[in-house]
Design a protein around this motif. Structure first.
Motif, short mmCIF file in Angstrom:
data_model
loop_
_atom_site.label_atom_id
_atom_site.label_comp_id
_atom_site.label_asym_id
_atom_site.label_seq_id
_atom_site.Cartn_x
_atom_site.Cartn_y
_atom_site.Cartn_z
N ASP A 1 6.76 3.88 4.81
CA ASP A 1 7.34 2.79 5.38
C ASP A 1 7.32 1.51 4.49
N HIS A 2 6.71 1.47 3.50
CA HIS A 2 6.49 0.25 2.55
C HIS A 2 7.24 0.56 1.10
N ASP B 1 -0.38 -3.54 6.17
CA ASP B 1 -0.91 -2.84 7.32
C ASP B 1 -2.51 -2.76 7.42
N HIS C 1 0.77 -1.13 0.16
CA HIS C 1 0.09 0.02 0.01
C HIS C 1 0.93 1.34 -0.08
N HIS D 1 2.54 -3.72 11.67
CA HIS D 1 3.68 -3.65 12.77
C HIS D 1 3.34 -4.11 13.98
#
Ligand SMILES: [Zn+2]
Length: 356
Positions: free
Chosen positions: A119-120, A229, A115, A259
Motif C-alpha cells: 500500500d506504499h 506505518d 517501508h 493509517h
C-alpha cells in the motif's frame, strides 16, 4: 433651457449606466449559478483526482496527502524541487495523480519509500513507466529483502535507471552514505527534508519505516512529521534514537502513523510531536478497522483535530515561505474529526488496555 437639456442628458446617461450595470450583474449571476451548477454536477460525478493547476513553484511549500484509498502517497513541492513519499497501492490511481500534477516529462528530485508494504510501494512503479518520461534523481528505501514480485519490479526499474539515467539509489539505514542517521535534503524554495534512519532491527516492515521531518522555508511557520506505518516499537525508539533533539520531533502537522491505527500512536508520541493537526491516509472500506477508536481517542484527548483522506479527499497544506506566513490546511471536502465506515475499536495486543 440649457439647464433643462443638461439635466435631461444627465438623467439619460445615468439610466444607461444603470441598465448596463443591471445587465452585467445578471450575466455575472448567471455565470455564478452556471459555475455552481457545474460544480454540483462535478460533485455528483466526482472524477478520481482533482487537477492541481496551482503547483507553480516559488518559495511556497505545498504538501498534498493524496486520496489514494488504503495506503499512503504524499507529494511535496517547493520551488522547482519535487518530492514523493510513497505511491499508494495502485498504479492506475497513482498514475492519475501524476497526470493531474503535471509530472509527466518532469524531474522528481527525491522519492522515498517508507517501508516495503504494497500500500506504499505499488503505485511507485508508475513513475518508471517509459511513456511518462519522468526522471528520478534520488530513490530512498531501506533495501530490506522482500519476496513480493511487484516490489521486485519496482527495484528492477530503479536499478535500470541507475545505469541509464544516473539515478542515485540510497539505503535509508545510511541515508546520506556517511554513517549518520539524519540526512538533510535542501529544496530549492528553502524548505528542508530530514530523512531519518529507521530502527535497525524493527519487528516487521512497519517498524522499519523511515521517518521524515519536513521543515518549511520559514521553519517557524510550518513543520511536519511523517513516519510511514511505524508502530509502538519504533515510535518509542524515535526518542531513544535522539530524534526528539535532532532534528526535533515537535511539528505543526503529524501524519497519523499506520493509517490511524491504534498501534501508530501513544500519548508520549503526541506529547513529543505536539501537533496542531493530524492527517490520516486511508480508504473508507478497509479490513483493518482504521481509523481505530483508540487512536481517535488519543487525538481527541490531546485536543488535536484530524483530517482523513477517506472522508476529506486529498488534503493540501500550504505555507507561503515568508517569515510569519503560517500555513493553511485544506481538505477537498468535509469537516474535521470525521468518522469513517470502517472505524472500530481494535482488540490487538498493545491497544486493548487503551480502550475507553
Ligand atoms: Zn500502510
Amino acid at each position: 433651457m440649457l439647464k433643462r437639456a443638461v439635466f435631461f442628458f444627465l438623467a439619460l446617461a445615468s439610466l444607461a449606466v444603470l441598465i448596463g450595470w443591471q445587465l452585467q450583474r445578471s450575466q455575472r449571476t448567471k455565470r455564478f449559478s452556471q459555475t455552481h451548477e457545474r460544480s454540483a454536477r462535478h460533485r455528483l460525478a466526482k472524477p478520481p483526482v482533482t487537477t492541481f493547476v496551482t503547483d507553480s513553484g516559488g518559495r511556497e511549500l505545498i504538501v498534498r496527502l493524496l486520496d489514494i484509498e488504503q495506503g499512503d502517497a504524499t507529494y511535496i513541492r517547493n520551488g522547482s524541487s519535487r518530492v514523493i513519499i510513497d505511491g499508494g497501492p495502485d498504479t492506475a490511481a497513482f498514475g492519475r495523480y501524476l497526470d493531474s500534477l503535471n509530472l509527466n516529462n518532469s524531474t522528481i528530485d527525491v522519492v522515498i519509500l517508507s517501508h516495503q508494504h504494497l500500500d506504499h510501494y505499488s503505485g511507485l512503479r508508475e513513475l518508471f513507466k517509459t511513456a511518462r518520461h519522468i526522471h528520478v534523481r534520488y530513490f530512498f528505501e531501506n533495501k530490506d529483502p522482500a519476496p513480493a514480485v511487484t516490489l521486485g519490479e519496482l527495484r528492477d526499474s530503479i536499478l535500470s535507471r541507475m545505469d541509464r539515467d544516473s539515478l542515485i539509489y540510497r539505503d535509508t539505514d545510511d541515508p546520506c552514505s556517511n554513517g549518520r542517521p539524519v540526512c538533510t535534503i535542501a529544496m530549492s524554495g528553502g524548505a528542508k527534508l530530514h530523512i531519518l534512519a529507521p530502527l535497525a532491527n524493527g519487528d516487521g516492515p512497519n517498524n522499519r519505516s523511515t521517518a521524515v521531518k519536513l521543515i518549511g522555508p520559514d521553519s517557524t511557520s510550518f513543520t511536519m512529521w511523517l513516519a510511514g506505518d511505524a508502530e509502538h516499537e519504533e515510535i518509542s525508539w524515535f526518542e531513544t534514537a535522539g530524534y526528539a533533539r535532532n532534528p526535533g520531533m515537535r511539528v505543526n502537522v503529524l501524519k497519523a502513523d499506520h493509517h490511524g491505527s491504534c498501534n501508530g500512536v501513544t500519548p508520549r508520541y503526541l506529547a513529543l510531536t505536539a501537533p496542531q493537526w493530524v492527517v490520516a491516509s486511508l480508504g473508507a472500506r478497509n479490513d483493518y478497522g482504521h481509523m481505530h477508536t483508540q487512536a481517535k481517542d488519543f487525538y481527541r484527548g490531546a485536543l488535536v483535530p484530524w483530517y482523513r483522506t477517506d472522508q476529506n479527499g486529498t488534503i493540501t497544506i500550504r505555507s507561503p515561505g515568508i517569515v510569519g506566513g503560517g500555513f493553511t490546511i485544506t481538505p477537498e471536502r468535509g469537516g474535521t474529526d470525521l468518522d469513517g465506515p470502517s472505524d472500530r475499536v481494535s482488540r490487538q495486543p498493545g491497544c486493548v488496555t487503551e480502550v475507553r
